[in-house]
Design an enzyme around this catalytic site. Sequence first.
Site, mmCIF file in Angstrom:
data_model
loop_
_atom_site.group_PDB
_atom_site.id
_atom_site.type_symbol
_atom_site.label_atom_id
_atom_site.label_comp_id
_atom_site.label_asym_id
_atom_site.label_seq_id
_atom_site.Cartn_x
_atom_site.Cartn_y
_atom_site.Cartn_z
ATOM 1 N N ARG A 123 37.858 36.689 47.690
ATOM 2 C CA ARG A 123 38.496 36.141 48.888
ATOM 3 C C ARG A 123 37.954 36.806 50.146
ATOM 4 O O ARG A 123 37.877 36.207 51.210
ATOM 5 C CB ARG A 123 40.009 36.328 48.815
ATOM 6 C CG ARG A 123 40.682 35.467 47.763
ATOM 7 C CD ARG A 123 42.176 35.700 47.762
ATOM 8 N NE ARG A 123 42.844 34.890 46.768
ATOM 9 C CZ ARG A 123 44.148 34.953 46.513
ATOM 10 N NH1 ARG A 123 44.909 35.804 47.190
ATOM 11 N NH2 ARG A 123 44.688 34.176 45.590
ATOM 12 N N HIS A 154 39.832 33.154 22.643
ATOM 13 C CA HIS A 154 40.545 34.035 23.591
ATOM 14 C C HIS A 154 40.721 35.433 22.991
ATOM 15 O O HIS A 154 41.851 35.916 22.804
ATOM 16 C CB HIS A 154 41.900 33.451 23.975
ATOM 17 C CG HIS A 154 42.414 33.989 25.282
ATOM 18 N ND1 HIS A 154 43.227 33.258 26.122
ATOM 19 C CD2 HIS A 154 42.234 35.196 25.889
ATOM 20 C CE1 HIS A 154 43.521 33.986 27.187
ATOM 21 N NE2 HIS A 154 42.931 35.170 27.067
ATOM 22 N N ARG A 175 40.574 32.676 32.905
ATOM 23 C CA ARG A 175 41.549 31.732 32.378
ATOM 24 C C ARG A 175 40.895 30.353 32.353
ATOM 25 O O ARG A 175 40.073 30.023 33.224
ATOM 26 C CB ARG A 175 42.816 31.659 33.248
ATOM 27 C CG ARG A 175 43.776 32.824 33.062
ATOM 28 C CD ARG A 175 44.494 32.734 31.728
ATOM 29 N NE ARG A 175 45.572 33.705 31.607
ATOM 30 C CZ ARG A 175 45.466 34.897 31.054
ATOM 31 N NH1 ARG A 175 44.285 35.288 30.594
ATOM 32 N NH2 ARG A 175 46.490 35.705 30.963
ATOM 33 N N LEU A 200 35.369 40.094 41.844
ATOM 34 C CA LEU A 200 34.862 41.446 41.638
ATOM 35 C C LEU A 200 36.027 42.444 41.661
ATOM 36 O O LEU A 200 36.068 43.354 42.487
ATOM 37 C CB LEU A 200 33.819 41.800 42.702
ATOM 38 C CG LEU A 200 32.888 42.966 42.366
ATOM 39 C CD1 LEU A 200 31.961 42.600 41.222
ATOM 40 C CD2 LEU A 200 32.064 43.366 43.599
ATOM 41 N N GLY A 201 36.960 42.246 40.731
ATOM 42 C CA GLY A 201 38.043 43.199 40.542
ATOM 43 C C GLY A 201 37.655 44.221 39.498
ATOM 44 O O GLY A 201 36.476 44.501 39.289
ATOM 45 N N ARG A 202 38.657 44.773 38.798
ATOM 46 C CA ARG A 202 38.364 45.795 37.795
ATOM 47 C C ARG A 202 37.405 45.273 36.730
ATOM 48 O O ARG A 202 36.408 45.899 36.397
ATOM 49 C CB ARG A 202 39.665 46.255 37.130
ATOM 50 C CG ARG A 202 40.649 46.969 38.046
ATOM 51 C CD ARG A 202 41.885 47.346 37.257
ATOM 52 N NE ARG A 202 42.879 48.045 38.052
ATOM 53 C CZ ARG A 202 43.862 47.454 38.710
ATOM 54 N NH1 ARG A 202 43.974 46.129 38.684
ATOM 55 N NH2 ARG A 202 44.741 48.156 39.402
ATOM 56 N N ILE A 203 37.738 44.089 36.178
ATOM 57 C CA ILE A 203 36.907 43.535 35.109
ATOM 58 C C ILE A 203 35.559 43.087 35.658
ATOM 59 O O ILE A 203 34.509 43.338 35.054
ATOM 60 C CB ILE A 203 37.640 42.377 34.413
ATOM 61 C CG1 ILE A 203 38.865 42.916 33.655
ATOM 62 C CG2 ILE A 203 36.709 41.629 33.466
ATOM 63 C CD1 ILE A 203 39.782 41.843 33.100
ATOM 64 N N GLU A 206 44.914 25.970 25.486
ATOM 65 C CA GLU A 206 44.771 26.748 24.257
ATOM 66 C C GLU A 206 45.960 26.556 23.313
ATOM 67 O O GLU A 206 47.099 26.415 23.774
ATOM 68 C CB GLU A 206 44.621 28.232 24.616
ATOM 69 C CG GLU A 206 43.364 28.506 25.429
ATOM 70 C CD GLU A 206 43.263 29.957 25.881
ATOM 71 O OE1 GLU A 206 44.146 30.768 25.520
ATOM 72 O OE2 GLU A 206 42.320 30.277 26.604
ATOM 73 N N ASP A 211 35.544 32.083 26.515
ATOM 74 C CA ASP A 211 36.585 32.751 25.739
ATOM 75 C C ASP A 211 37.948 32.133 26.010
ATOM 76 O O ASP A 211 38.908 32.429 25.308
ATOM 77 C CB ASP A 211 36.613 34.242 26.087
ATOM 78 C CG ASP A 211 37.598 35.030 25.246
ATOM 79 O OD1 ASP A 211 37.641 34.802 24.017
ATOM 80 O OD2 ASP A 211 38.338 35.871 25.798
#
Length: 331
Positions: A193, A297, A250, A170-173, A279, A274
Amino acid sequence: MTNATGTDPHSSAHPVPPEHGVLQLGPLHPVLEEALASEFSALLLPEDPAEQDRFLARHADGVRVAVGSGRTGVGTDLMRRLPRLEAVVHFGVGYDGTDAAEAAARGIVMSNTPDVLTDAVADTALALYLDVLRRFSAADRYVRQGLWESAGNFPLSRHASGRRVGVLGLGRIGRAVAVRLEALGCEIHYHNRRPAPGTGYPYHGSAAELAAAVDVLVVAVPGGPDSAGTVDAGVLAALGPDGFLVNVARGSVVDEPALVAALQEGRLGGAGLDVFADEPRVPAALRELDTVVLLPHVGSATEETRREMAELALRNLRGYLTDGTLVTPVA
């Protein structure tokens, strides 16, 4: 592009170290590449290993700053071959291509491009969420293949609104994804965490606990060794045959063989992906599954976002070369 002397500043045959000691790692956004060449006389690291060895033998001592992307950063071996490296500027929010531990040990500072790509990646997560539950891409293929006429109506899909959704990271994105899903009436849960103050969302102590509590798991954690394999067979089992996975983080965060097996055996309802482990190589088994939505991606791949990322990377580079500061340093 040639400079005033008629030489190519990106050529490994450049006779002296670049004026500002800047090294470009791999292809980047055209705005960024143009500035690296014209403003900083940056050299370009060759891709061929033999050429790279010759290049580094000649230019390594002159490199102060390396500029790359999240995937084409400064790995352990390259970092050890650049004895005067002071900073790594990343075009992208991720920096898992750089050995962050080695950089910290050597006092090498790093920057990335946060915030400017948040909305684009969150939009991508929402699109994958809607697509994998409602099966829009599969329905599009159904029409194109003439099956609507020959085989009748497309099979029913799953409701997307009002679901319990777990956000892993639950960071910015992750927060931007949560806001979008709340607009669909979804109940948001999360795992970090440590608990994030002020969110009001239910917190779960592990990825497996989160997966067991929700219908859909959206992965938005940073890449790198600390998060590798976080979504393993146990997490996928906790999601279960009616659960869905969306990954805009990722490929390394998910145990890809375990994911393929769970999808093939019907132990997971579907996945919207994505990113992948190797990759641009995507397992053939994933490409053959109609319950999986695959993107190459493109989470941040809008013209506006990529230009803003390039401009922020340049601000970091200019700031460091001017007064030794970075606009968006990596802690």
